[in-house]
Design a protein around this motif. Sequence first.
Motif, short mmCIF file in Angstrom:
data_model
loop_
_atom_site.label_atom_id
_atom_site.label_comp_id
_atom_site.label_asym_id
_atom_site.label_seq_id
_atom_site.Cartn_x
_atom_site.Cartn_y
_atom_site.Cartn_z
N GLY A 16 -86.93 35.33 4.17
CA GLY A 16 -86.47 34.38 3.16
C GLY A 16 -86.31 32.96 3.67
O GLY A 16 -86.02 32.06 2.90
N LYS A 17 -86.48 32.77 5.00
CA LYS A 17 -86.30 31.45 5.62
C LYS A 17 -84.94 30.86 5.24
O LYS A 17 -84.82 29.77 4.70
CB LYS A 17 -87.41 30.48 5.24
CG LYS A 17 -88.78 30.92 5.67
CD LYS A 17 -88.96 30.69 7.13
CE LYS A 17 -90.42 30.92 7.51
NZ LYS A 17 -90.56 31.76 8.67
N ARG A 18 -83.87 31.64 5.52
CA ARG A 18 -82.53 31.19 5.20
C ARG A 18 -81.52 31.79 6.15
O ARG A 18 -81.77 32.79 6.81
CB ARG A 18 -82.16 31.50 3.76
CG ARG A 18 -82.57 32.85 3.27
CD ARG A 18 -82.16 33.08 1.82
NE ARG A 18 -83.14 32.60 0.87
CZ ARG A 18 -83.59 33.30 -0.15
NH1 ARG A 18 -83.15 34.51 -0.37
NH2 ARG A 18 -84.44 32.79 -0.97
N ILE A 19 -80.37 31.15 6.20
CA ILE A 19 -79.24 31.64 6.99
C ILE A 19 -78.29 32.37 6.04
O ILE A 19 -77.92 31.82 5.00
CB ILE A 19 -78.49 30.48 7.69
CG1 ILE A 19 -79.41 29.70 8.61
CG2 ILE A 19 -77.26 31.01 8.43
CD1 ILE A 19 -79.92 30.48 9.80
N ARG A 20 -77.89 33.57 6.42
CA ARG A 20 -76.98 34.36 5.60
C ARG A 20 -75.57 34.35 6.21
O ARG A 20 -75.42 34.39 7.43
CB ARG A 20 -77.47 35.80 5.48
CG ARG A 20 -78.76 35.89 4.71
CD ARG A 20 -79.18 37.32 4.55
NE ARG A 20 -79.59 37.82 5.87
CZ ARG A 20 -79.99 39.05 6.11
NH1 ARG A 20 -80.02 39.93 5.15
NH2 ARG A 20 -80.36 39.41 7.32
N GLY A 26 -60.26 37.91 -1.85
CA GLY A 26 -59.46 39.13 -1.83
C GLY A 26 -60.27 40.24 -1.17
O GLY A 26 -60.78 40.07 -0.07
N MET A 27 -60.44 41.34 -1.87
CA MET A 27 -61.20 42.46 -1.32
C MET A 27 -62.70 42.38 -1.60
O MET A 27 -63.47 43.21 -1.15
CB MET A 27 -60.65 43.78 -1.83
CG MET A 27 -60.77 43.97 -3.31
SD MET A 27 -59.98 45.48 -3.82
CE MET A 27 -61.34 46.30 -4.62
N PHE A 28 -63.13 41.37 -2.34
CA PHE A 28 -64.54 41.24 -2.70
C PHE A 28 -65.31 40.40 -1.68
O PHE A 28 -64.86 39.31 -1.31
CB PHE A 28 -64.69 40.61 -4.09
CG PHE A 28 -64.06 41.45 -5.17
CD1 PHE A 28 -64.69 42.60 -5.61
CD2 PHE A 28 -62.84 41.09 -5.71
CE1 PHE A 28 -64.10 43.38 -6.60
CE2 PHE A 28 -62.24 41.86 -6.69
CZ PHE A 28 -62.88 43.02 -7.14
N GLN A 29 -66.45 40.91 -1.25
CA GLN A 29 -67.32 40.17 -0.34
C GLN A 29 -68.37 39.42 -1.15
O GLN A 29 -69.01 39.99 -2.02
CB GLN A 29 -68.01 41.14 0.62
CG GLN A 29 -68.90 40.44 1.61
CD GLN A 29 -69.39 41.37 2.69
OE1 GLN A 29 -68.60 41.89 3.45
NE2 GLN A 29 -70.69 41.61 2.73
N ILE A 30 -68.53 38.15 -0.86
CA ILE A 30 -69.48 37.28 -1.55
C ILE A 30 -70.56 36.90 -0.55
O ILE A 30 -70.26 36.37 0.52
CB ILE A 30 -68.79 36.00 -2.09
CG1 ILE A 30 -67.46 36.33 -2.80
CG2 ILE A 30 -69.75 35.23 -2.99
CD1 ILE A 30 -67.54 37.30 -3.94
N SER A 31 -71.83 37.14 -0.91
CA SER A 31 -72.95 36.85 -0.02
C SER A 31 -73.51 35.46 -0.31
O SER A 31 -73.72 35.10 -1.47
CB SER A 31 -74.07 37.88 -0.22
OG SER A 31 -73.60 39.17 0.09
N PHE A 32 -73.75 34.72 0.76
CA PHE A 32 -74.34 33.39 0.65
C PHE A 32 -75.55 33.29 1.56
O PHE A 32 -75.59 33.92 2.62
CB PHE A 32 -73.33 32.32 1.09
CG PHE A 32 -72.16 32.16 0.18
CD1 PHE A 32 -72.23 31.31 -0.91
CD2 PHE A 32 -70.98 32.85 0.42
CE1 PHE A 32 -71.14 31.17 -1.75
CE2 PHE A 32 -69.89 32.71 -0.41
CZ PHE A 32 -69.97 31.87 -1.51
N SER A 33 -76.50 32.47 1.14
CA SER A 33 -77.65 32.11 1.97
C SER A 33 -77.84 30.61 1.84
O SER A 33 -77.65 30.05 0.76
CB SER A 33 -78.92 32.82 1.50
OG SER A 33 -78.82 34.20 1.68
#
Length: 88
Positions: A16-20, A26-33
């Motif tokens: 994807g040519k990106r940094i993750r 809280g208890m929820f994990q949010i993914s970013f790139s």
Amino acid sequence: MSLTFPNRSRSYDEAGKRIRFVGHDGMFQISFSVAADAMAKMQPGAAANEAGYLATFDTESSAIRDVASRAYDRTRKSMYVLTAADFG
């Protein structure tokens, strides 16, 4: 709750040519790139490869996390791809 970044790890996604990286609400994990175009905008002279993108992320991590937090505050999704337009 608000978005936090307790884990400072990041990884390069070659396909994807990106940094993750991840944040937590809280208890929820949010993914970013962060897309390569954004990295090139932040540091135009950096190498356009894994090492260059990771170095740019490390140098600009505070600004990147600020942009990620603003994006999350607007829409509260579980996944985001930040591009150069987000760093305008």
